[in-house]
Motif scaffolding. Structure first.
Motif, PDB file in Angstrom:
ATOM      1  N   UNK A   1       0.505  -1.254   0.064  1.00  0.00           N
ATOM      2  CA  UNK A   1      -0.212   0.195   0.394  1.00  0.00           C
ATOM      3  C   UNK A   1       0.499   1.277  -0.086  1.00  0.00           C
ATOM      4  N   UNK A   2       0.597   1.921  -0.931  1.00  0.00           N
ATOM      5  CA  UNK A   2       1.366   3.210  -1.034  1.00  0.00           C
ATOM      6  C   UNK A   2       0.500   4.708  -0.424  1.00  0.00           C
ATOM      7  N   UNK A   3       0.763   5.101   0.312  1.00  0.00           N
ATOM      8  CA  UNK A   3       0.635   6.307   0.525  1.00  0.00           C
ATOM      9  C   UNK A   3       0.976   7.334  -0.370  1.00  0.00           C
ATOM     10  N   UNK A   4       0.697   8.334  -1.164  1.00  0.00           N
ATOM     11  CA  UNK A   4       1.413   9.359  -2.257  1.00  0.00           C
ATOM     12  C   UNK A   4       2.088   9.950  -0.866  1.00  0.00           C
ATOM     13  N   UNK A   5       2.905  11.189  -1.042  1.00  0.00           N
ATOM     14  CA  UNK A   5       3.564  12.091  -0.185  1.00  0.00           C
ATOM     15  C   UNK A   5       4.835  11.804  -0.309  1.00  0.00           C
ATOM     16  N   UNK A   6       5.717  12.794   1.043  1.00  0.00           N
ATOM     17  CA  UNK A   6       6.685  12.571   1.733  1.00  0.00           C
ATOM     18  C   UNK A   6       6.298  13.338   3.206  1.00  0.00           C
ATOM     19  N   UNK A   7       7.006  11.447   3.543  1.00  0.00           N
ATOM     20  CA  UNK A   7       6.213  12.178   5.392  1.00  0.00           C
ATOM     21  C   UNK A   7       7.692  11.849   6.490  1.00  0.00           C
ATOM     22  N   UNK A   8       8.891  12.427   5.930  1.00  0.00           N
ATOM     23  CA  UNK A   8       9.839  12.708   7.200  1.00  0.00           C
ATOM     24  C   UNK A   8       9.245  13.962   8.230  1.00  0.00           C
ATOM     25  N   UNK A   9       8.609  14.538   7.480  1.00  0.00           N
ATOM     26  CA  UNK A   9       8.335  15.306   8.768  1.00  0.00           C
ATOM     27  C   UNK A   9       6.975  15.793   9.092  1.00  0.00           C
ATOM     28  N   UNK A  10       5.874  15.285   8.312  1.00  0.00           N
ATOM     29  CA  UNK A  10       4.458  15.217   8.581  1.00  0.00           C
ATOM     30  C   UNK A  10       3.416  14.013   7.889  1.00  0.00           C
ATOM     31  N   UNK A  11       2.632  13.860   8.810  1.00  0.00           N
ATOM     32  CA  UNK A  11       1.614  13.118   9.007  1.00  0.00           C
ATOM     33  C   UNK A  11       0.815  12.860   7.322  1.00  0.00           C
ATOM     34  N   UNK A  12       0.636  12.012   6.761  1.00  0.00           N
ATOM     35  CA  UNK A  12      -0.708  11.663   5.412  1.00  0.00           C
ATOM     36  C   UNK A  12      -1.408  12.382   5.936  1.00  0.00           C
ATOM     37  N   UNK A  13      -2.205  12.700   4.696  1.00  0.00           N
ATOM     38  CA  UNK A  13      -3.561  14.231   4.870  1.00  0.00           C
ATOM     39  C   UNK A  13      -4.876  13.579   5.366  1.00  0.00           C
ATOM     40  N   UNK A  14      -5.529  13.981   6.378  1.00  0.00           N
ATOM     41  CA  UNK A  14      -6.696  13.231   6.784  1.00  0.00           C
ATOM     42  C   UNK A  14      -7.100  12.613   5.759  1.00  0.00           C
ATOM     43  N   UNK A  15      -7.665  13.158   4.859  1.00  0.00           N
ATOM     44  CA  UNK A  15      -7.964  11.860   4.350  1.00  0.00           C
ATOM     45  C   UNK A  15      -7.671  11.064   3.485  1.00  0.00           C
ATOM     46  N   UNK A  16      -6.121  10.985   3.480  1.00  0.00           N
ATOM     47  CA  UNK A  16      -5.455   9.642   3.028  1.00  0.00           C
ATOM     48  C   UNK A  16      -5.508   8.403   4.608  1.00  0.00           C
ATOM     49  N   UNK A  17      -5.421   9.120   6.141  1.00  0.00           N
ATOM     50  CA  UNK A  17      -5.418   8.526   6.369  1.00  0.00           C
ATOM     51  C   UNK A  17      -6.585   7.831   7.149  1.00  0.00           C
ATOM     52  N   UNK A  18      -8.040   8.492   6.992  1.00  0.00           N
ATOM     53  CA  UNK A  18      -9.120   7.880   6.657  1.00  0.00           C
ATOM     54  C   UNK A  18      -8.965   6.429   5.722  1.00  0.00           C
TER      55      UNK A  18
END
Length: 181
Positions: free
Chosen positions: A91-108
């Motif tokens: 499962x791939x989450x689009x984005x870089x997450x070194x300093x932030x979490x995935x978006x609320x929408x991605x998380x849901x």
């Protein structure tokens, strides 16, 4: 479109059953400008990759939109280490997450997907892993995502589900008693 690439295989032609999911492995795209189509093109056309197609079974875009990649029962191309491509769903989450979490929408969306897949395949929360768990030289899906983050999404859903089940069962039992009268 990709027929000129010798390793290319259309997603609807990936019919072999050679993946038996025991793990869910979460990745990130490590890019700020991608989506399913960009990742798919990169995996097929990049000379260092030349995969059959997109390497993940699922991609979750920043908007929370879930896109299907390879079939769940077809081997992945996301985690070669320890033979995980034939015993996991990537499962791939689009984005870089070194300093932030995935978006609320991605998380849901991830929460719903993890719940569905763990139930479907009987996968326990200790088998929800990140790419870095198999390849320590990577930080994927990013250092902002703590080791228990995804498990906690699932655990909360399971706790809620168990409570809802108990409530519904009590109501069903009460109805059975009334109907028997």
């Amino acid at each position: 479109m990709y027929d000129k690439y010798p390793n290319y295989k259309a997603l609807d032609k990936m019919v072999e059953v050679d993946n038996h999911p025991e793990y869910l492995i979460i990745h990130c795209s490590d890019s700020d400008i991608d989506n399913f189509d960009i990742i798919q093109r990169y995996h097929i056309t990049d000379p260092s990759r030349r995969y059959e197609n997109v390497s993940y079974q699922y991609i979750i875009e920043r908007s929370g939109l879930l896109k299907s990649g390879r079939p769940e029962t077809y081997h992945g191309g996301h985690t070669a280490e320890q033979g995980m491509n034939k015993k996991s769903i990537g499962i791939c989450l689009c984005g870089k997450f070194e300093n932030k979490l995935p978006s609320k929408e991605q998380t849901e969306t991830l929460k719903i997907l993890l719940t569905r897949l763990t139930i479907k395949y009987g996968i326990t929360s200790d088998k929800i892993k990140y790419h870095r768990h198999f390849k320590p030289s990577k930080t994927c899906p990013g250092m902002a995502i703590k080791d228990d983050w995804a498990k906690n999404l699932l655990i909360q859903d399971v706790v809620n589900w168990e409570e809802e089940y108990k409530t519904l069962k009590a109501k069903l039992d009460a109805i059975k008693d009334i109907v028997k009268m």
